[in-house]
Design a protein around this motif. Structure first.
Motif, PDB file in Angstrom:
ATOM      1  N   THR A  94       7.391  -1.025   7.106  1.00  0.00           N
ATOM      2  CA  THR A  94       7.091   0.266   6.493  1.00  0.00           C
ATOM      3  C   THR A  94       8.405   0.842   5.995  1.00  0.00           C
ATOM      4  OG1 THR A  94       5.196   0.636   7.940  1.00  0.00           O
ATOM      5  CG2 THR A  94       6.146   2.572   6.870  1.00  0.00           C
ATOM      6  N   PHE A  95       8.439   1.274   4.754  1.00  0.00           N
ATOM      7  CA  PHE A  95       9.695   1.641   4.095  1.00  0.00           C
ATOM      8  C   PHE A  95      10.511   2.652   4.894  1.00  0.00           C
ATOM      9  CE2 PHE A  95      12.236   4.199   1.174  1.00  0.00           C
ATOM     10  CZ  PHE A  95      12.937   3.220   0.498  1.00  0.00           C
ATOM     11  N   SER A  96       9.886   3.735   5.344  1.00  0.00           N
ATOM     12  CA  SER A  96      10.625   4.816   6.004  1.00  0.00           C
ATOM     13  C   SER A  96      11.325   4.345   7.274  1.00  0.00           C
ATOM     14  CB  SER A  96       9.684   5.982   6.314  1.00  0.00           C
ATOM     15  OG  SER A  96       8.604   5.539   7.124  1.00  0.00           O
ATOM     16  N   SER A  97      10.629   3.583   8.098  1.00  0.00           N
ATOM     17  CA  SER A  97      11.233   3.133   9.353  1.00  0.00           C
ATOM     18  C   SER A  97      12.170   1.944   9.141  1.00  0.00           C
ATOM     19  CB  SER A  97      10.138   2.761  10.359  1.00  0.00           C
ATOM     20  OG  SER A  97       9.292   1.749   9.839  1.00  0.00           O
ATOM     21  N   TYR A  98      11.875   1.109   8.160  1.00  0.00           N
ATOM     22  CA  TYR A  98      12.690  -0.084   7.911  1.00  0.00           C
ATOM     23  C   TYR A  98      14.096   0.285   7.450  1.00  0.00           C
ATOM     24  CZ  TYR A  98      13.562  -4.908   6.268  1.00  0.00           C
ATOM     25  OH  TYR A  98      14.060  -6.174   6.076  1.00  0.00           O
ATOM     26  N   ILE A 102       0.858  -1.185   0.000  1.00  0.00           N
ATOM     27  CA  ILE A 102       0.000   0.000   0.000  1.00  0.00           C
ATOM     28  C   ILE A 102       0.894   1.235   0.000  1.00  0.00           C
ATOM     29  CG2 ILE A 102      -1.732   1.328   1.243  1.00  0.00           C
ATOM     30  CD1 ILE A 102      -2.834  -1.231   2.367  1.00  0.00           C
ATOM     31  N   TYR A 103       0.770   2.046  -1.043  1.00  0.00           N
ATOM     32  CA  TYR A 103       1.557   3.274  -1.147  1.00  0.00           C
ATOM     33  C   TYR A 103       0.811   4.440  -0.509  1.00  0.00           C
ATOM     34  CZ  TYR A 103       4.705   1.044  -4.502  1.00  0.00           C
ATOM     35  OH  TYR A 103       5.625   0.223  -5.098  1.00  0.00           O
ATOM     36  N   LYS A 104       1.562   5.345   0.053  1.00  0.00           N
ATOM     37  CA  LYS A 104       1.011   6.583   0.606  1.00  0.00           C
ATOM     38  C   LYS A 104       1.627   7.755  -0.151  1.00  0.00           C
ATOM     39  CE  LYS A 104       2.298   8.000   4.744  1.00  0.00           C
ATOM     40  NZ  LYS A 104       2.395   8.109   6.230  1.00  0.00           N
ATOM     41  N   PHE A 105       0.783   8.663  -0.629  1.00  0.00           N
ATOM     42  CA  PHE A 105       1.319   9.777  -1.396  1.00  0.00           C
ATOM     43  C   PHE A 105       0.573  11.063  -1.075  1.00  0.00           C
ATOM     44  CE2 PHE A 105      -2.157   8.137  -3.897  1.00  0.00           C
ATOM     45  CZ  PHE A 105      -2.737   9.246  -4.494  1.00  0.00           C
ATOM     46  N   ASP A 106       1.200  12.167  -1.388  1.00  0.00           N
ATOM     47  CA  ASP A 106       0.613  13.486  -1.192  1.00  0.00           C
ATOM     48  C   ASP A 106      -0.339  13.760  -2.349  1.00  0.00           C
ATOM     49  OD1 ASP A 106       0.188  16.357  -1.315  1.00  0.00           O
ATOM     50  OD2 ASP A 106       1.853  16.562   0.106  1.00  0.00           O
ATOM     51  N   LYS A 107      -1.623  13.927  -2.057  1.00  0.00           N
ATOM     52  CA  LYS A 107      -2.613  14.079  -3.123  1.00  0.00           C
ATOM     53  C   LYS A 107      -2.502  15.421  -3.839  1.00  0.00           C
ATOM     54  CE  LYS A 107      -6.255  15.661   0.024  1.00  0.00           C
ATOM     55  NZ  LYS A 107      -7.605  15.351   0.554  1.00  0.00           N
ATOM     56  N   ASP A 108      -1.788  16.380  -3.253  1.00  0.00           N
ATOM     57  CA  ASP A 108      -1.627  17.685  -3.898  1.00  0.00           C
ATOM     58  C   ASP A 108      -0.425  17.721  -4.839  1.00  0.00           C
ATOM     59  OD1 ASP A 108      -3.844  18.885  -2.598  1.00  0.00           O
ATOM     60  OD2 ASP A 108      -2.626  19.142  -0.789  1.00  0.00           O
ATOM     61  N   THR A 109       0.686  17.128  -4.403  1.00  0.00           N
ATOM     62  CA  THR A 109       1.911  17.172  -5.215  1.00  0.00           C
ATOM     63  C   THR A 109       2.153  15.888  -5.991  1.00  0.00           C
ATOM     64  OG1 THR A 109       3.327  16.303  -3.446  1.00  0.00           O
ATOM     65  CG2 THR A 109       2.932  18.690  -3.488  1.00  0.00           C
ATOM     66  N   GLY A 110       1.518  14.794  -5.572  1.00  0.00           N
ATOM     67  CA  GLY A 110       1.764  13.506  -6.202  1.00  0.00           C
ATOM     68  C   GLY A 110       3.001  12.804  -5.683  1.00  0.00           C
ATOM     69  N   GLN A 111       3.742  13.449  -4.799  1.00  0.00           N
ATOM     70  CA  GLN A 111       4.960  12.866  -4.252  1.00  0.00           C
ATOM     71  C   GLN A 111       4.653  11.599  -3.461  1.00  0.00           C
ATOM     72  OE1 GLN A 111       8.208  13.944  -4.579  1.00  0.00           O
ATOM     73  NE2 GLN A 111       8.876  12.160  -3.409  1.00  0.00           N
ATOM     74  N   GLN A 121       4.479  -2.605   3.434  1.00  0.00           N
ATOM     75  CA  GLN A 121       4.540  -3.903   2.769  1.00  0.00           C
ATOM     76  C   GLN A 121       3.910  -4.965   3.667  1.00  0.00           C
ATOM     77  OE1 GLN A 121       5.795  -4.563  -0.413  1.00  0.00           O
ATOM     78  NE2 GLN A 121       4.808  -6.529  -0.036  1.00  0.00           N
ATOM     79  N   TYR A 122       2.932  -5.688   3.121  1.00  0.00           N
ATOM     80  CA  TYR A 122       2.291  -6.796   3.827  1.00  0.00           C
ATOM     81  C   TYR A 122       2.781  -8.117   3.237  1.00  0.00           C
ATOM     82  CZ  TYR A 122      -0.977  -3.339   5.701  1.00  0.00           C
ATOM     83  OH  TYR A 122      -1.528  -2.261   6.343  1.00  0.00           O
TER      84      TYR A 122
END
Length: 251
Positions: free
Chosen positions: A144-148, A106-115, A121-122
């Protein structure tokens, strides 16, 4: 994409088969057709396209290899300009170069910038699921990518820096984490299944998406790496799921 900069658009490139070489295939691409996902011509044209429009391409997403990995694309002067994330499949893979547990991302992104900000990851532990009398599938968070990886954002520069941390000839914490994720937590001890030659193969596939550069990367460090090569044992994967899903979550 030609009209992109004028209209201030952003672009996601989403495909099944990624450019570049398979990180699990040992040896030089000229001798192993399995390395070559695209023809050399189409691989080069794809890289030219990405470099030309790197300013508006905010993410590339692929599958096909069933493994959890990434790619960094560099400009003509060697500066990282774009990235691609390769997500594992819900369908497990069984092959001589390695297998994997099913995975869903599951990706998380900024809906305003698209970043793209992060992803979770499951995974499904097939051995555990197959050991139960009812064959019950319990999905769990793998990481989770950032913490991993200890990375605050997903950019060409941060993924370039992560790739550099995987280059040590001897195993290190970052490569161990990466290799465990690469098989979707199927192989929990990289020291037993991936030697220095194997580790460098992963690094070259991540950072040298061009076929010629990939071959040169392998040859350059060949004398400094272990020459032994072995097959990773393939576990019994009897629970097969036939759907592949990409889920994107807005924040």
């Amino acid at each position: 994409m030609v009209a992109g900069p004028k209209g201030h658009n952003i672009v996601y490139l989403v495909g099944h088969m990624p450019p570049g070489s398979h990180e699990r295939q040992r040896g030089f691409p000229q001798a192993h057709a399995a390395h070559l996902v695209y023809t050399d011509y189409h691989n080069r044209k794809y890289l030219e396209l990405v470099r030309k429009f790197a300013d508006i391409i905010v993410g590339q997403f692929f599958g096909h290899l069933h493994s959890d990995t990434f790619r960094v694309i560099y400009g003509e002067r060697g500066r990282p300009v774009s990235w691609a994330l390769l997500a594992p499949s819900i369908t497990p893979k069984r092959s001589s170069e390695g297998a994997n547990n099913p995975g869903l991302r599951i990706y998380k992104f900024d809906k305003d910038t698209g970043q793209v900000l992060d992803y979770t990851q499951y995974y499904l532990d097939l051995s555990q699921a197959n050991s139960k009398s009812k064959g019950e599938a319990n999905w769990s968070i793998e990481y989770t990518f950032s913490s991993y990886y200890g990375i605050s954002e997903i950019t060409p520069n941060t993924l370039h820096q992560l790739a550099d941390k995987l280059t040590a000839v001897n195993h290190n914490t970052f490569f161990d984490r990466y290799y465990t994720a690469n098989s979707v937590k199927l192989y929990s001890n990289p020291h037993q299944s991936c030697d220095a030659n194997c580790a460098h193969n992963h690094y070259c596939a991540i950072t040298r998406v061009d076929y010629e550069e990939f071959a040169h990367c392998l040859k350059t460090a060949a004398s400094a790496l272990a020459s032994s090569s072995f097959l990773v044992p393939v576990p019994n994967l009897s629970l097969i799921v036939l759907i592949s899903i990409l889920v994107i979550s807005k924040v």
